[in-house]
Design an enzyme around this catalytic site. Structure first.
Site, PDB file in Angstrom:
ATOM      1  N   CYS A 132       0.835  -1.288   0.152  1.00  0.00           N
ATOM      2  CA  CYS A 132       0.105  -0.224   0.093  1.00  0.00           C
ATOM      3  C   CYS A 132       0.858   1.327  -0.157  1.00  0.00           C
ATOM      4  O   CYS A 132       1.330   1.701   1.026  1.00  0.00           O
ATOM      5  CB  CYS A 132      -1.000  -0.076   0.966  1.00  0.00           C
ATOM      6  SG  CYS A 132      -2.006   1.357   1.355  1.00  0.00           S
ATOM      7  N   CYS A 135      -0.415   4.005   1.979  1.00  0.00           N
ATOM      8  CA  CYS A 135      -0.289   3.790   3.451  1.00  0.00           C
ATOM      9  C   CYS A 135       1.126   4.032   3.867  1.00  0.00           C
ATOM     10  O   CYS A 135       1.144   4.776   5.162  1.00  0.00           O
ATOM     11  CB  CYS A 135      -0.838   2.359   3.917  1.00  0.00           C
ATOM     12  SG  CYS A 135      -2.188   2.000   3.123  1.00  0.00           S
ATOM     13  N   ASP A 136       2.028   3.549   3.296  1.00  0.00           N
ATOM     14  CA  ASP A 136       3.535   3.520   3.626  1.00  0.00           C
ATOM     15  C   ASP A 136       4.547   4.660   2.910  1.00  0.00           C
ATOM     16  O   ASP A 136       5.676   4.467   3.269  1.00  0.00           O
ATOM     17  CB  ASP A 136       3.868   2.241   3.649  1.00  0.00           C
ATOM     18  CG  ASP A 136       3.049   1.263   4.727  1.00  0.00           C
ATOM     19  OD1 ASP A 136       2.539   1.837   5.453  1.00  0.00           O
ATOM     20  OD2 ASP A 136       2.949  -0.055   4.153  1.00  0.00           O
TER      21      ASP A 136
END
Length: 310
Positions: A132, A135-136
């Site tokens: 992701c 997300c990261d």
């Protein structure tokens, strides 16, 4: 007969449980084999409102879990194999031969990111390995990153990661991309993106160091082995919604995502869907939680309609 059964213990399922429990509907939440869902594989979460210093994925799930327990949500750990619906009765068949009957069902079973299946990939999950980018990606500022895949998902991940990484390399096992033409053009025009063609990742290094330092590649044409240095390893080979147990019950798209109409309603009355199992676009903890709230409110209103005299 249950009033509400919720399938899934990620942000969508837990938010649905919070709202239905506060509405005195005594929800029963069925946890699958991975309690907490994909968020438990994420080390740091910096984009969930209310945590100015950030929070880890497992911590965020634990906070949510404590909150829903406070209002009386019941938890059971089972694997759902099949769902049927007949005359306003929804039956949930579990792998231990348990059959649950409920008036409403909120499906928040999520989607599973596709991985290569490498032991080293699994060992370094959350330590430089991710599926992701949104997300990261923030954690890879000024680092060299590789993205595996050749479709739109991989290109979208790579383009997003150029905001953070010093260099992004797309590794693809073919000699051309499968992504849409416009996505290909965007990637090839980006000076931060480069390509490695006809390559397969056979190992992610370095497990002993506890972080990603590079990948071992196999050339699919001549079989030669090489190494490529990087500090981030992202999968861009898609997701699989966990919805097979709903075969023939609700409408799904060609990829298996549950179709929702007017909020969280599905094609089957009394069955609602929230989170990644119905969302192929955003796939964020906060959007999952929002849709869990919607599903809970929709389920409550559906139950009220059943109680009204015809």
């Amino acid at each position: 007969m249950e009033k509400v059964v919720i399938l899934g213990s990620g942000p969508a399922g837990l938010t649905a449980a919070l709202y239905t429990a506060r509405a005195f509907l005594s929800p029963l939440l069925i946890e699958g084999p991975q309690s907490g869902g994909q968020l438990t594989t994420t080390t740091d979460v910096d984009n969930f409102p209310g945590f100015p210093k950030g929070v880890t994925g497992p911590e965020l799930i634990e906070f949510m879990r404590e909150q829903v327990l406070r209002f009386g949500t019941r938890f059971e750990t089972r694997v759902v194999e099949k769902v049927t619906r007949e005359k306003d009765v929804i039956r949930v068949f579990c792998d231990d031969e348990k059959v649950l009957e409920t008036k409403t069902l909120i499906v928040a079973s999520g989607a599973s990111a596709k991985y290569l299946g490498l032991p080293s990939e699994k060992a370094l999950m959350g330590q430089g390995v991710s599926a992701c980018a949104t997300c990261d990606g923030f954690f890879f500022k000024d680092k060299e990153i590789v993205v595996v895949g050749g479709g739109d998902t991989a290109i979208e991940e790579a383009l997003f990661l150029t905001r953070f990484g010093s260099k992004v390399t797309i590794i693809h096992r073919r000699d051309s991309l499968r992504a849409s033409k416009i996505m290909q053009e965007r990637a090839k025009a980006n000076k931060k993106i480069s390509f490695l063609w006809n390559k397969e990742v056979v190992e992610v290094r370095d497990v002993s160091a506890g972080k990603v330092t590079g990948v071992v590649l196999k050339d699919v044409v001549d079989g030669s082995i090489s190494e490529y240095p990087c500090e981030g390893f992202f999968l861009g080979i898609g997701h699989t919604p966990n919805s097979r147990f709903l075969d023939g019950v609700v409408e799904r798209d060609s990829n298996g995502y549950i179709k929702t109409f007017t909020g969280s309603r599905t094609s089957a009355p009394g069955i609602f869907a929230a989170g990644d199992v119905q969302d192929p676009v955003y796939r964020q903890a906060i959007t999952a939680a929002g849709s869990g709230c919607m599903a809970a409110i929709d389920a409550e209103r559906y139950l009220e309609s059943l109680a009204e005299p015809q």
